[in-house]
Enzyme design. Structure first.
Site, PDB file in Angstrom:
ATOM      1  CG  ASN A 208      -0.370  -0.084   2.489  1.00  0.00           C
ATOM      2  OD1 ASN A 208       0.503  -0.699   2.597  1.00  0.00           O
ATOM      3  ND2 ASN A 208      -1.070   0.312   3.642  1.00  0.00           N
TER       4      ASN A 208
ATOM      5  CD  GLU B 255       5.395  -0.465  12.872  1.00  0.00           C
ATOM      6  OE1 GLU B 255       4.329  -0.066  13.040  1.00  0.00           O
ATOM      7  OE2 GLU B 255       6.227  -0.232  13.737  1.00  0.00           O
TER       8      GLU B 255
ATOM      9  CB  CYS C   6      -1.736   0.620   8.514  1.00  0.00           C
ATOM     10  SG  CYS C   6      -0.576   1.517   8.493  1.00  0.00           S
TER      11      CYS C   6
END
Ligand code: NAP
Length: 480
Positions: free
Chosen positions: A158, A254, A288
């Site tokens: 992303n 993450e 995210c």
């Protein structure tokens, strides 16, 4: 239209050489499904060779002085700045990120490498007052931070350039070597950056790029004893699996979230609505910390929803390379299918689809869902798509309960004019970062960034990543 004969064929970067792989796979544009490149699908043997080369290059990087590491990183930043349009085009083509957002990612990546260059010059230890203990008199103790060695960096699709920078930047700043395994859908950004590192004078073997499936290349990195650390950004499922297999390796994870925002009474909605809409739909919600859940105090609810919908309806969907496009294709047709199913499930359980809810080609329309129950997937899982929920709450306390009622905890936000409310909420939210008077989607690249619960462990942000990518060593001098 590109044909298979004229698309670029990429090679693996191992030991400073671009090496032909045994196997290749075709990379398609998520928007048009057109073939855009042929990408090496590394075998275990090829990935293992890259690990060996990175292992051998450790000494060269460990001995490189800080000013030199900083110079290389500064040079990468300036080369990238010069070629920003080309870089943005690559991001946009391989990930369907709208081009204006892709240009924003490139600008952030430049900044990330600049921050990394600065951090290379301030890796400090400390002096320990050993004589504070009876047995420690006449001794001098100090700590130094040494590179950890070979770092296996596994990255998602992303933010294919900036999230790679969050791993490669601090790894080089700290004097490590890297084997980089980018997401299979977005390898071109990594190849591009690797070329810039070569041009900037990074020694051969310090950065190796090994594309291929996560199951083959990723798993090998996680299990191989020559790799000292895994830095992973991606989905919680894969992250947890990595953690379970990594043994004593250092692991930074993450992971995902279903980020939430609270809107208190008395907020001037005209000032915040466009930011909220951007937070929900930027990069098709594939962020995210994308704004997924909004809890609005009841006397503001109707006005908030009306203004949010008005603004959402002005968004343009279309070709990612068109500068007017706000929202483009999801990363794969399977993701369109999944998100349509989740929207259907929300509807079945009583929610209202206030706008969107349908796909146009591979694009999911920006979708606003009202009154979703907390058990529906769009609420309790990570949607990772242009979908946002807006629910009414009676009190701030109730809103905080909803925000915390999640398996994730990356960032959360609150808009409030009341300083006491802001202080209390900052204390009570169980997340890695609280944004007062902003959406949870706020991030600049040097701030400490990471989550609690299934959003991960460890922190990125250059200074914090450098700390994770170094080992503390104690040196004691006995003067007795
Ligand atoms: P993903 O499917 O988990 O993939 C991430 C990376 O892991 C890819 O390179 C993938 O390779 C690799 N991989 C897959 N299976 C693996 C395995 N068994 N062992 C080792 N590596 C493996 O995630 P994604 O769909 O690319 O990215 C979306 C997710 O990333 C979301 O959950 C999002 O929230 C999260 N994310 C978090 C942050 C953050 O900073 N917290 C930032 C951005 C994204 P392949 O591509 O070959 O499968």
């Amino acid at each position: 239209m590109a044909t298979i004969e004229n698309v670029t064929k990429k090679n693996l970067l191992i030991g400073g050489e671009w090496i032909q792989a045994k196997e290749y796979s075709l990379l398609r544009s998520p928007y048009s499904q057109e073939v855009i490149a042929e990408i090496p699908a590394a075998t275990e043997a090829e990935a293992s060779k890259a690990i060996e080369i990175a292992f051998q290059a450790r000494e060269t990087m460990k001995k490189m002085p800080a000013y030199k590491r900083a110079q290389i990183l500064e040079k990468v930043a300036s080369l990238l700045e010069e070629r920003a349009n080309e870089a943005a085009n690559i991001i946009s083509t391989e990930s369907a990120k709208p081009i204006t957002t892709a240009l924003g990612e490139v600008a952030r990546t430049v900044e990330t490498y600049k921050f990394a260059a600065e951090e290379a010059k301030r890796i400090y230890g400390e002096t320990i007052p050993l004589d504070a203990a009876q047995g420690g008199t006449n001794r001098i103790g100090y700590t130094v931070r040494e590179p950890i060695g070979v770092i296996g960096a596994i990255t998602p699709f992303n933010f294919p350039m900036n999230l790679v920078a969050h791993k490669v930047g601090p790894a080089i700043a700290a004097g490590n070597t890297i084997v980089l395994k980018p997401a299979s859908q977005t390898p071109l950004s990594s190849f591009f950056i690797a070329e810039l590192f070569q041009e900037a004078g990074l020694p051969p073997g310090a950065l190796n790029v090994v594309t291929g499936s996560g199951r083959v290349v990723g798993e090998l990195l996680v299990k191989d004893p020559r790799v000292s650390m895994i830095t992973f950004t991606g989905s919680p499922g894969v992250g947890i699996d990595i953690r379970n297999k990594a043994g004593l390796k250092r692991v930074t994870l993450e992971l995902g979230s279903n980020a939430a925002l609270i809107v208190d009474e008395g907020i001037d909605l005209d000032k915040v609505i466009s930011r909220c809409v951007m937070g929900a739909f930027s990069n098709q919600g594939q962020v995210c910390i994308s704004l997924q859940r909004i809890y609005v105090l009841e006397n503001m609810y109707d006005e908030f929803v009306q203004k949010f919908l008005e603004h959402t309806k002005t968004l343009k969907i279309g070709d990612p390379l068109d500068p007017k496009t706000d929202v483009s294709a999801l990363i794969s047709p399977a993701e369109v299918e999944r998100t349509l199913n989740w929207i259907h499930e929300a509807k079945q359980s009583g929610a209202t689809i206030a706008t969107g809810g349908k796909a146009v080609g591979h694009i999911l329309q920006p979708t606003v869902i009202l009154n979703a129950d907390k058990y529906s997937k769009v609420s309790c899982q990570e949607v990772f798509a242009p979908i946002v929920l807006i629910n009414k709450v009676k009190t701030i306390e109730e809103a905080v309960k909803f925000v915390n009622d999640s398996t994730y905890g990356l960032q959360a936000g609150i808009y409030t004019n009341n300083v006491h409310t802001a202080m209390a909420v900052a204390e009570e939210l169980y997340v890695g970062g609280v944004m007062i008077n902003d959406i949870p989607t706020f991030r600049v690249d040097h701030m400490p960034y990471g989550g609690v619960k299934e959003s991960g462990t460890g922190r990125e942000g250059l200074k914090y990543a450098v700390e994770e990518m170094t080992e503390m060593k104690l040196v004691v001098w006995n003067r007795n």
